[in-house]
Enzyme design. Structure first.
Site, mmCIF file in Angstrom:
data_model
loop_
_atom_site.group_PDB
_atom_site.id
_atom_site.type_symbol
_atom_site.label_atom_id
_atom_site.label_comp_id
_atom_site.label_asym_id
_atom_site.label_seq_id
_atom_site.Cartn_x
_atom_site.Cartn_y
_atom_site.Cartn_z
ATOM 1 N N TYR A 68 0.748 -1.780 -0.123
ATOM 2 C CA TYR A 68 -0.103 0.337 -0.339
ATOM 3 C C TYR A 68 1.043 1.270 0.250
ATOM 4 C CZ TYR A 68 -4.472 -2.341 0.261
ATOM 5 O OH TYR A 68 -5.746 -2.722 -0.433
ATOM 6 N N HIS A 120 -15.439 2.749 -0.751
ATOM 7 C CA HIS A 120 -14.335 1.829 -0.808
ATOM 8 C C HIS A 120 -12.429 2.208 0.703
ATOM 9 C CE1 HIS A 120 -15.190 -1.125 -3.816
ATOM 10 N NE2 HIS A 120 -15.955 -0.836 -2.655
HETATM 11 N N1 APR Z 1 -13.113 5.657 -19.157
HETATM 12 C C1 APR Z 1 -14.392 4.964 -18.439
HETATM 13 N N2 APR Z 1 -14.240 3.479 -18.689
HETATM 14 C C2 APR Z 1 -13.088 3.122 -18.542
HETATM 15 C C3 APR Z 1 -11.973 3.604 -18.987
HETATM 16 C C4 APR Z 1 -12.332 4.793 -19.524
HETATM 17 N N3 APR Z 1 -10.827 5.487 -19.970
HETATM 18 N N4 APR Z 1 -11.031 2.813 -18.489
HETATM 19 C C5 APR Z 1 -11.433 1.353 -18.262
HETATM 20 N N5 APR Z 1 -13.057 1.645 -18.206
HETATM 21 C C6 APR Z 1 -14.100 0.521 -17.908
HETATM 22 C C7 APR Z 1 -13.117 -0.816 -17.925
HETATM 23 O O1 APR Z 1 -13.670 -1.388 -19.210
HETATM 24 C C8 APR Z 1 -14.253 -1.402 -16.820
HETATM 25 O O2 APR Z 1 -15.304 -1.921 -16.931
HETATM 26 O O3 APR Z 1 -13.610 0.798 -16.325
HETATM 27 C C9 APR Z 1 -14.520 -1.056 -15.725
HETATM 28 C C10 APR Z 1 -13.118 -0.804 -14.172
HETATM 29 O O4 APR Z 1 -13.979 -2.327 -13.943
HETATM 30 P P1 APR Z 1 -13.239 -2.586 -12.115
HETATM 31 O O5 APR Z 1 -11.597 -2.667 -12.516
HETATM 32 O O6 APR Z 1 -13.894 -4.269 -12.033
HETATM 33 O O7 APR Z 1 -13.346 -1.209 -11.789
HETATM 34 P P2 APR Z 1 -14.663 -1.554 -9.923
HETATM 35 O O8 APR Z 1 -15.971 -1.733 -10.786
HETATM 36 O O9 APR Z 1 -14.038 -0.464 -9.487
HETATM 37 O O10 APR Z 1 -14.273 -2.488 -9.523
HETATM 38 C C11 APR Z 1 -14.663 -2.509 -7.623
HETATM 39 O O11 APR Z 1 -13.146 -3.848 -7.292
HETATM 40 O O12 APR Z 1 -10.980 -3.976 -7.974
HETATM 41 C C12 APR Z 1 -11.872 -3.331 -6.845
HETATM 42 O O13 APR Z 1 -11.837 -2.390 -4.682
HETATM 43 C C13 APR Z 1 -11.753 -2.588 -6.039
HETATM 44 O O14 APR Z 1 -12.836 -0.794 -5.746
HETATM 45 C C14 APR Z 1 -12.671 -1.156 -6.780
HETATM 46 C C15 APR Z 1 -13.862 -2.197 -7.084
#
Ligand code: APR
Length: 252
Positions: A68, A120
C-alpha cells in the site's frame, strides 16, 4: 465523443437530482494503476486479491503495508483529468448532486468535487486495525515500524483506511449511497464493471426506482443493456462534452 445524445441532454435539463457512481476506469485515465497493473517488480509474485484482505494483513502485515505504501507514493504524483473537472462543473447545475466512488485515490476531491462518498475508503488515510479510529499522518511519518503501532490500542497496528475484500462497507456510507440511488432522477455509472458488490447494485436500484441510467464505459458491462444510454466512450473524452452541452442550458 463529439456530441452527447440529444435525449440525454434533454433528460439532464429536466433533472434536479443526479447520482454519479465511479469506478477504477475513471482513475485509470489519470494513470492510476489498477490492482493488476500494480503488480510489477517486487510485487509480481503476489496476487492483489491475496494482499487486499484482513487475513493477509494479519499474517503478513509488513508485506501488505509496503504494498500500500508503494501505491500511495504512485498515486500522490497523479492528477485529475478533464472528466473529473467536468463532474465538478456539473455539480453546480443540480439541486442535489451526489458522487459515489469506489476509488480510494481522492482524485474527485482533488479536482474539486464537494459531495463525495468514498465507498471503499481512502488509501491516503490510516486507521487503527483494532478500533478503526483515524491515525494522524504525523504519527505515521514519525514511526520507523512497518506498519506503525496504533496510538489507539495496545495491540493495534496502523492499516490503510480502505475496505478490503471480505470486509463490510461502513453501514452509514452504503445507506447514504442507496438513499441517493432511490431518490435520483438520473444515475451515471462511469468506469465501473458493475461486478463488485454492493456498489454494483446502485445503478440497478436507481433503475428500479424509475431513474434514467447512463453508462460511460468503452466496454460493455452487465448494466449496458438495461441502461437508457450506454456510451462507449472514455470518461475524459465524454464528460467534458456532456458538461459543455449542459452549460448552455443550465446557465441560460
Ligand atoms: N473511462 C471509462 N471506463 C473505463 C475507462 C475509461 N477511460 N478505462 C477502463 N474503463 C472501464 C473498464 O472497461 C471496466 O469496465 O472501467 C471498468 C473498471 O472495472 P473494474 O476494474 O472492475 O473496477 P471497479 O468496477 O471500480 O471495481 C470495483 O473492485 O478492484 C476492486 O476495490 C476495487 O474499488 C474497486 C472494486
Amino acid at each position: 465523443m463529439k456530441k452527447p445524445p440529444s435525449g440525454l441532454i434533454t433528460a439532464l435539463k429536466e433533472s434536479n437530482n443526479l447520482l454519479v457512481l465511479t469506478g477504477a476506469g475513471m482513475s485509470a485515465e489519470s494513470g492510476v494503476p489498477t490492482f493488476r497493473d500494480a503488480q510489477t517488480g517486487l510485487w509480481e509474485k503476489f496476487r492483489p486479491e491475496d494482499l487486499a484482505t484482513p487475513e493477509a494483513f494479519r499474517d503478513q502485515p509488513q508485506v501488505v503495508w509496503d504494498w500500500y505504501a508503494e501505491r500511495r507514493t504512485r498515486i500522490s504524483t497523479i492528477s485529475p483529468h478533464p472528466g473529473h473537472a467536468a463532474l465538478v462543473e456539473m455539480e453546480q447545475y443540480f439541486e442535489c448532486f451526489m458522487l459515489v466512488t469506489q476509488n480510494v485515490d481522492s482524485l474527485h476531491q482533488q479536482a474539486g468535487s464537494k459531495n463525495v462518498i468514498e465507498l471503499h475508503g481512502n488509501i491516503m488515510r490510516s486507521v487503527c486495525s483494532r478500533t478503526g479510529k483515524a491515525i494522524d499522518d504525523e504519527w505515521i511519518a514519525a514511526s520507523n515500524d512497518r506498519p506503525p503501532l496504533s496510538p489507539h490500542h495496545p495491540s493495534g497496528l496502523a492499516r490503510p483506511g480502505v475496505v478490503w475484500f471480505g470486509e463490510e462497507l461502513p453501514t452509514g456510507t452504503m445507506n447514504r449511497a442507496t438513499a441517493a440511488a432511490l431518490d435520483c432522477d438520473i444515475c451515471f455509472s462511469i468506469g465501473t464493471s458493475t461486478l463488485v458488490q454492493p456498489a454494483a447494485s446502485l445503478p440497478f436500484v436507481a433503475l428500479d426506482a424509475g431513474a434514467t441510467v447512463v453508462e460511460i464505459n468503452p466496454q460493455p458491462t452487465r448494466l449496458s443493456s438495461a441502461a437508457h444510454f450506454s456510451l462507449r466512450a472514455t470518461a475524459a473524452s465524454s464528460l467534458p462534452v456532456i458538461a459543455a452541452a449542459l452549460a448552455g442550458y443550465k446557465r441560460a
